[in-house]
Design a protein around this motif. Sequence first.
Motif, PDB file in Angstrom:
ATOM      1  N   UNK A   1       0.832  -1.209   0.000  1.00 12.26           N
ATOM      2  CA  UNK A   1       0.000   0.000   0.000  1.00 12.26           C
ATOM      3  C   UNK A   1       0.863   1.254   0.000  1.00 12.26           C
ATOM      4  N   UNK A   2       0.387   2.288  -0.674  1.00 12.13           N
ATOM      5  CA  UNK A   2       1.093   3.566  -0.722  1.00 12.13           C
ATOM      6  C   UNK A   2       0.771   4.386   0.522  1.00 12.13           C
ATOM      7  N   UNK A   3       1.748   5.193   0.966  1.00  5.68           N
ATOM      8  CA  UNK A   3       1.549   6.061   2.117  1.00  5.68           C
ATOM      9  C   UNK A   3       0.940   7.385   1.664  1.00  5.68           C
ATOM     10  N   UNK A   4       0.047   7.933   2.516  1.00  2.00           N
ATOM     11  CA  UNK A   4      -0.607   9.190   2.163  1.00  2.00           C
ATOM     12  C   UNK A   4       0.104  10.412   2.733  1.00  2.00           C
ATOM     13  N   UNK A   5       1.063  10.189   3.641  1.00  3.04           N
ATOM     14  CA  UNK A   5       1.792  11.307   4.253  1.00  3.04           C
ATOM     15  C   UNK A   5       3.219  10.869   4.555  1.00  3.04           C
ATOM     16  N   UNK A   6       4.076  11.844   4.660  1.00  2.00           N
ATOM     17  CA  UNK A   6       5.485  11.596   4.933  1.00  2.00           C
ATOM     18  C   UNK A   6       5.765  11.961   6.385  1.00  2.00           C
ATOM     19  N   UNK A   7       6.320  11.033   7.138  1.00  6.02           N
ATOM     20  CA  UNK A   7       6.690  11.280   8.532  1.00  6.02           C
ATOM     21  C   UNK A   7       8.172  11.646   8.578  1.00  6.02           C
ATOM     22  N   UNK A   8       8.471  12.867   8.969  1.00  4.18           N
ATOM     23  CA  UNK A   8       9.856  13.343   9.043  1.00  4.18           C
ATOM     24  C   UNK A   8      10.401  13.083  10.444  1.00  4.18           C
ATOM     25  N   UNK A   9      11.613  12.531  10.512  1.00  4.29           N
ATOM     26  CA  UNK A   9      12.192  12.093  11.783  1.00  4.29           C
ATOM     27  C   UNK A   9      13.492  12.832  12.086  1.00  4.29           C
ATOM     28  N   UNK A  10      13.870  12.809  13.356  1.00  2.00           N
ATOM     29  CA  UNK A  10      15.116  13.456  13.792  1.00  2.00           C
ATOM     30  C   UNK A  10      16.314  12.649  13.317  1.00  2.00           C
ATOM     31  N   UNK A  11      17.311  13.353  12.777  1.00  5.57           N
ATOM     32  CA  UNK A  11      18.524  12.673  12.325  1.00  5.57           C
ATOM     33  C   UNK A  11      19.429  12.307  13.487  1.00  5.57           C
ATOM     34  N   UNK A  12      19.410  13.107  14.552  1.00  7.49           N
ATOM     35  CA  UNK A  12      20.268  12.870  15.712  1.00  7.49           C
ATOM     36  C   UNK A  12      19.544  13.358  16.959  1.00  7.49           C
ATOM     37  N   UNK A  13      20.020  12.889  18.102  1.00  9.95           N
ATOM     38  CA  UNK A  13      19.413  13.291  19.373  1.00  9.95           C
ATOM     39  C   UNK A  13      19.688  14.762  19.653  1.00  9.95           C
ATOM     40  N   UNK A  14      18.797  15.398  20.404  1.00  7.79           N
ATOM     41  CA  UNK A  14      18.980  16.798  20.759  1.00  7.79           C
ATOM     42  C   UNK A  14      17.735  17.377  21.397  1.00  7.79           C
ATOM     43  N   UNK A  15      17.667  18.697  21.415  1.00  2.98           N
ATOM     44  CA  UNK A  15      16.533  19.428  21.978  1.00  2.98           C
ATOM     45  C   UNK A  15      15.917  20.293  20.886  1.00  2.98           C
ATOM     46  N   UNK A  16      14.603  20.317  20.841  1.00  2.00           N
ATOM     47  CA  UNK A  16      13.912  21.135  19.848  1.00  2.00           C
ATOM     48  C   UNK A  16      14.113  22.605  20.232  1.00  2.00           C
ATOM     49  N   UNK A  17      14.933  23.295  19.467  1.00  2.00           N
ATOM     50  CA  UNK A  17      15.208  24.702  19.751  1.00  2.00           C
ATOM     51  C   UNK A  17      14.104  25.611  19.229  1.00  2.00           C
ATOM     52  N   UNK A  18      13.508  25.231  18.078  1.00  2.00           N
ATOM     53  CA  UNK A  18      12.496  26.100  17.476  1.00  2.00           C
ATOM     54  C   UNK A  18      11.671  25.310  16.478  1.00  2.00           C
ATOM     55  N   UNK A  19      10.350  25.513  16.511  1.00  2.00           N
ATOM     56  CA  UNK A  19       9.446  24.971  15.504  1.00  2.00           C
ATOM     57  C   UNK A  19       9.064  26.138  14.599  1.00  2.00           C
ATOM     58  N   UNK A  20       9.410  26.049  13.327  1.00  2.00           N
ATOM     59  CA  UNK A  20       9.306  27.188  12.424  1.00  2.00           C
ATOM     60  C   UNK A  20       8.029  27.214  11.600  1.00  2.00           C
ATOM     61  N   UNK A  21       7.157  26.220  11.769  1.00  2.00           N
ATOM     62  CA  UNK A  21       5.911  26.158  11.005  1.00  2.00           C
ATOM     63  C   UNK A  21       4.768  25.853  11.956  1.00  2.00           C
TER      64      UNK A  21
END
Length: 375
Positions: free
Chosen positions: A187-207
């Motif tokens: 089955x085809x996916x309807x959305x793309x799940x973007x993942x963290x490349x490395x561990x860290x802290x979310x400094x800013x959400x820009x959207x």
Amino acid sequence: MFVHPLRGSRARRFLNVVTFAASLTALSAHGADEFAVTAAQMQSLGVKTQKLAAPGPIEGPAYPARVVLPPRQEYVLSAPLPGVVDQLLVAPNDVVQAGQPLLRLVSPELGDLQLRLMEAGTKGKLAQQTLQRERMLAAEGIVPARRVQEAEAAAASNAAELRQAEASLRLAGMDAGSIRNVAGGGALQDALVLRARAAGTVAEVLVRTGQRVPSAEALVRIADTSKLWLDVQVPVARQAQLPAKGAVITIVGRDAAATPASLGGRVGDDQTLTLRAEVTRGVKLLRVGEFVQVRVPFASAAAGFAVPIAALARDGDKAHVFVRTTKGFIAKPVTVLASAGDAVHVSGDLAAGQEIATSSVIALRAAWQGKGGSN
């Protein structure tokens, strides 16, 4: 002319100094710069002593510094395809691990890429089947060898298309399991799940949720604060005294320290240079962007002894300290290497464990000079 009489402790201290200087003629001398002082005289004059510690650095003056994040400790997650932010899965200051989902992106182009992969997978299977059949027929002499060569070329071309389609989806952020599923006709996916490349802290959400973003648009900024730098502003005149790598820079008011890493080559408008230091202790007590005060030791500090500035007796351009002996004190010439606040760093004929006078040094100097120990 009326002269106000001396009163209280000042009068007693003055009389003690006069009496002490007068009594030197009755005491034996023990060297050109040694003079006798009894325990009773030390008590009456208020002379105090302290032992010399082993040579080591002294804290330098305080300078402003800013906590900064090394460039390699930060990365920005961007949109691999144009689309709409369907769901945000993290918030600022969240701690994330490598591979953790950050957001869902709905993109029409995702369907096109999956369809290309599925078609490439189907063609690849057919090309392999054709190649096997042609090889069997050629082995029996039914078809010429040219048919096998053509089938091999077609299979290689389809394999290249399959690898290209897989690479496009990997660049889009699709995980390996989903790519294999689509290539196998799943089955085809309807959305793309973007993942963290490395561990860290979310400094800013820009959207924000529902926002339409173009390709390469910055979405989330992730910072790894396990390593931090300090940008210390030091005067240009101080650059010759700056310590080498390995010295300890202390942070005022924090149980944290850093070590020098590099010195900037550009002088600012305020005539300062930027000394970059790497934080070695207390990283968790600091925050990126905050300003702190740090103490930078002197480069020459490791060669001498740290003593209170009150222990110095100056005679013109010369400086001495008074070292306790069995009979009294001996004046030892010293060289001042550096000074900071109430402490100075000196070198000379001194040894760790010796006692030096730290108070009433003026009285000891008067007695020493009265004995003839100074020119």
